[in-house]
Design a protein around this motif. Sequence first.
Motif, PDB file in Angstrom:
ATOM      1  N   ASP A   1      35.776   1.953 -10.902  1.00 34.03           N
ATOM      2  CA  ASP A   1      36.386   0.746 -10.030  1.00 34.03           C
ATOM      3  C   ASP A   1      37.817   1.042 -10.584  1.00 34.03           C
ATOM      4  O   ASP A   1      38.657   0.531  -9.682  1.00 34.03           O
ATOM      5  CB  ASP A   1      35.595  -0.371 -10.289  1.00 34.03           C
ATOM      6  CG  ASP A   1      34.585  -0.574  -9.636  1.00 34.03           C
ATOM      7  OD1 ASP A   1      34.372   0.407  -8.692  1.00 34.03           O
ATOM      8  OD2 ASP A   1      33.555  -1.492  -9.806  1.00 34.03           O
ATOM      9  N   ILE A   2      38.173   0.999 -11.835  1.00 36.10           N
ATOM     10  CA  ILE A   2      39.370   0.827 -12.350  1.00 36.10           C
ATOM     11  C   ILE A   2      40.141   2.125 -12.074  1.00 36.10           C
ATOM     12  O   ILE A   2      39.959   3.037 -12.395  1.00 36.10           O
ATOM     13  CB  ILE A   2      39.465   0.812 -13.905  1.00 36.10           C
ATOM     14  CG1 ILE A   2      38.396  -0.620 -14.304  1.00 36.10           C
ATOM     15  CG2 ILE A   2      40.798   0.764 -14.461  1.00 36.10           C
ATOM     16  CD1 ILE A   2      39.287  -1.783 -13.700  1.00 36.10           C
ATOM     17  N   ILE A   3      41.444   1.714 -11.268  1.00 38.16           N
ATOM     18  CA  ILE A   3      42.487   2.631 -11.203  1.00 38.16           C
ATOM     19  C   ILE A   3      43.887   2.552 -11.842  1.00 38.16           C
ATOM     20  O   ILE A   3      44.240   1.369 -11.901  1.00 38.16           O
ATOM     21  CB  ILE A   3      42.934   2.796  -9.268  1.00 38.16           C
ATOM     22  CG1 ILE A   3      41.536   3.041  -8.502  1.00 38.16           C
ATOM     23  CG2 ILE A   3      43.773   3.998  -9.094  1.00 38.16           C
ATOM     24  CD1 ILE A   3      42.052   2.696  -7.148  1.00 38.16           C
ATOM     25  N   GLU A   4      44.325   3.601 -12.362  1.00 40.21           N
ATOM     26  CA  GLU A   4      45.796   3.434 -13.178  1.00 40.21           C
ATOM     27  C   GLU A   4      46.714   3.752 -12.151  1.00 40.21           C
ATOM     28  O   GLU A   4      46.854   4.577 -11.274  1.00 40.21           O
ATOM     29  CB  GLU A   4      45.866   4.410 -14.381  1.00 40.21           C
ATOM     30  CG  GLU A   4      44.718   4.189 -15.255  1.00 40.21           C
ATOM     31  CD  GLU A   4      44.758   5.231 -16.701  1.00 40.21           C
ATOM     32  OE1 GLU A   4      46.101   6.143 -16.450  1.00 40.21           O
ATOM     33  OE2 GLU A   4      43.991   4.887 -17.466  1.00 40.21           O
TER      34      GLU A   4
ATOM     35  N   PHE B   1      39.557  -5.152  -3.769  1.00 41.34           N
ATOM     36  CA  PHE B   1      40.024  -4.725  -2.791  1.00 41.34           C
ATOM     37  C   PHE B   1      39.384  -4.145  -1.599  1.00 41.34           C
ATOM     38  O   PHE B   1      39.668  -3.824  -0.590  1.00 41.34           O
ATOM     39  CB  PHE B   1      41.456  -4.025  -2.725  1.00 41.34           C
ATOM     40  CG  PHE B   1      42.642  -4.637  -3.546  1.00 41.34           C
ATOM     41  CD1 PHE B   1      43.413  -5.464  -3.117  1.00 41.34           C
ATOM     42  CD2 PHE B   1      42.507  -4.406  -5.025  1.00 41.34           C
ATOM     43  CE1 PHE B   1      44.270  -6.050  -4.167  1.00 41.34           C
ATOM     44  CE2 PHE B   1      43.293  -4.997  -6.193  1.00 41.34           C
ATOM     45  CZ  PHE B   1      44.235  -5.662  -5.544  1.00 41.34           C
ATOM     46  N   ASN B   2      37.971  -4.345  -1.763  1.00 40.90           N
ATOM     47  CA  ASN B   2      36.833  -3.769  -0.927  1.00 40.90           C
ATOM     48  C   ASN B   2      37.050  -2.234  -0.625  1.00 40.90           C
ATOM     49  O   ASN B   2      36.767  -1.739   0.372  1.00 40.90           O
ATOM     50  CB  ASN B   2      37.036  -4.491   0.461  1.00 40.90           C
ATOM     51  CG  ASN B   2      36.872  -6.138   0.488  1.00 40.90           C
ATOM     52  OD1 ASN B   2      35.830  -6.328  -0.240  1.00 40.90           O
ATOM     53  ND2 ASN B   2      37.329  -6.699   1.195  1.00 40.90           N
ATOM     54  N   VAL B   3      37.460  -1.683  -1.688  1.00 42.72           N
ATOM     55  CA  VAL B   3      37.416  -0.133  -1.870  1.00 42.72           C
ATOM     56  C   VAL B   3      36.134   0.215  -2.367  1.00 42.72           C
ATOM     57  O   VAL B   3      35.860   0.308  -3.559  1.00 42.72           O
ATOM     58  CB  VAL B   3      38.671   0.272  -2.427  1.00 42.72           C
ATOM     59  CG1 VAL B   3      38.286   1.933  -2.274  1.00 42.72           C
ATOM     60  CG2 VAL B   3      39.834   0.143  -1.804  1.00 42.72           C
TER      61      VAL B   3
ATOM     62  N   ILE C   1      44.277  -1.627 -11.663  1.00 40.66           N
ATOM     63  CA  ILE C   1      43.815  -2.611 -10.572  1.00 40.66           C
ATOM     64  C   ILE C   1      42.127  -2.194 -10.469  1.00 40.66           C
ATOM     65  O   ILE C   1      41.973  -1.225 -10.713  1.00 40.66           O
ATOM     66  CB  ILE C   1      44.421  -2.447  -9.326  1.00 40.66           C
ATOM     67  CG1 ILE C   1      44.053  -1.009  -8.556  1.00 40.66           C
ATOM     68  CG2 ILE C   1      45.774  -2.758  -9.450  1.00 40.66           C
ATOM     69  CD1 ILE C   1      44.198  -1.073  -7.159  1.00 40.66           C
ATOM     70  N   ASN C   2      41.578  -3.205 -10.048  1.00 44.11           N
ATOM     71  CA  ASN C   2      40.126  -2.869  -9.805  1.00 44.11           C
ATOM     72  C   ASN C   2      40.046  -2.877  -8.330  1.00 44.11           C
ATOM     73  O   ASN C   2      39.964  -3.799  -7.573  1.00 44.11           O
ATOM     74  CB  ASN C   2      39.241  -4.141 -10.269  1.00 44.11           C
ATOM     75  CG  ASN C   2      37.659  -3.858 -10.288  1.00 44.11           C
ATOM     76  OD1 ASN C   2      37.250  -3.197  -9.416  1.00 44.11           O
ATOM     77  ND2 ASN C   2      36.849  -4.302 -11.129  1.00 44.11           N
TER      78      ASN C   2
ATOM     79  N   GLY D   1      42.492   8.140 -10.971  1.00 41.73           N
ATOM     80  CA  GLY D   1      41.303   7.655 -10.811  1.00 41.73           C
ATOM     81  C   GLY D   1      40.253   8.755 -11.434  1.00 41.73           C
ATOM     82  O   GLY D   1      40.503   9.608 -11.982  1.00 41.73           O
ATOM     83  N   SER D   2      38.934   8.091 -11.949  1.00 38.89           N
ATOM     84  CA  SER D   2      38.263   8.746 -12.861  1.00 38.89           C
ATOM     85  C   SER D   2      36.717   8.585 -12.431  1.00 38.89           C
ATOM     86  O   SER D   2      36.336   7.666 -11.760  1.00 38.89           O
ATOM     87  CB  SER D   2      38.396   8.157 -14.208  1.00 38.89           C
ATOM     88  OG  SER D   2      38.086   6.845 -14.394  1.00 38.89           O
TER      89      SER D   2
END
Length: 212
Positions: A200-203, A180-182, A175-176, A55-56
Amino acid sequence: MKKSIVLVAIVASVFTACKSEKKETLALNKETVTEVNNYAEENVDILTSVLTWKGSKPTGTHNGTVALKSGNLEVVKGKIKSGVFVVDLNTIKCLDLAGTDGAGKLEGHLKGEDFFDVVKYPTSTFTITSTKNNGAKIEVTGKLQIKDVTKTITIPAVLTTENGVSVFTSEVFTINRADFNVKYGSKSFFDNLKDKFIDDIIEMSFVVKTKA
């Protein structure tokens, strides 16, 4: 004559009750066998399988791993027939920080209600629905469930099988988390965050191995 009729009725009732009890017993036994068979299908080696994440935010990045709780990967003649990977969100780990004031604090935050709320949603599941060959790689489509949301995603992967052990290795996919309501620190949900936002973007990537 009346005594004979009453006696016949009693015998018939007892016989009917015995038949019903026998049917119920058979149904129960059948259900038990089904449960055992489903458990036997879990052939993923959870000790060597892993989901990685990154995450960033404006000030840097964090990365880590999440262990699998269970899973099944069915491979027939070198091709994926089905697959279900259950991720244990209670095992979220951060690898780029150390100690309880660093990694421990971040891990606790990620497991909390602000992010993945593992008390309420202890697992995440990826269920393979279809695959398509793309040269040496496979385009794997499946349903990804995080919290109370399920989305269809497609990820590129490679499958190898040697000595009866299959290894599913995905490329890095994204994924965004907003899908997913995170919500914590997300520009998708909050205004005026300035540089305090989290992307929002997680690798992510999977390495899933079957048992020998």
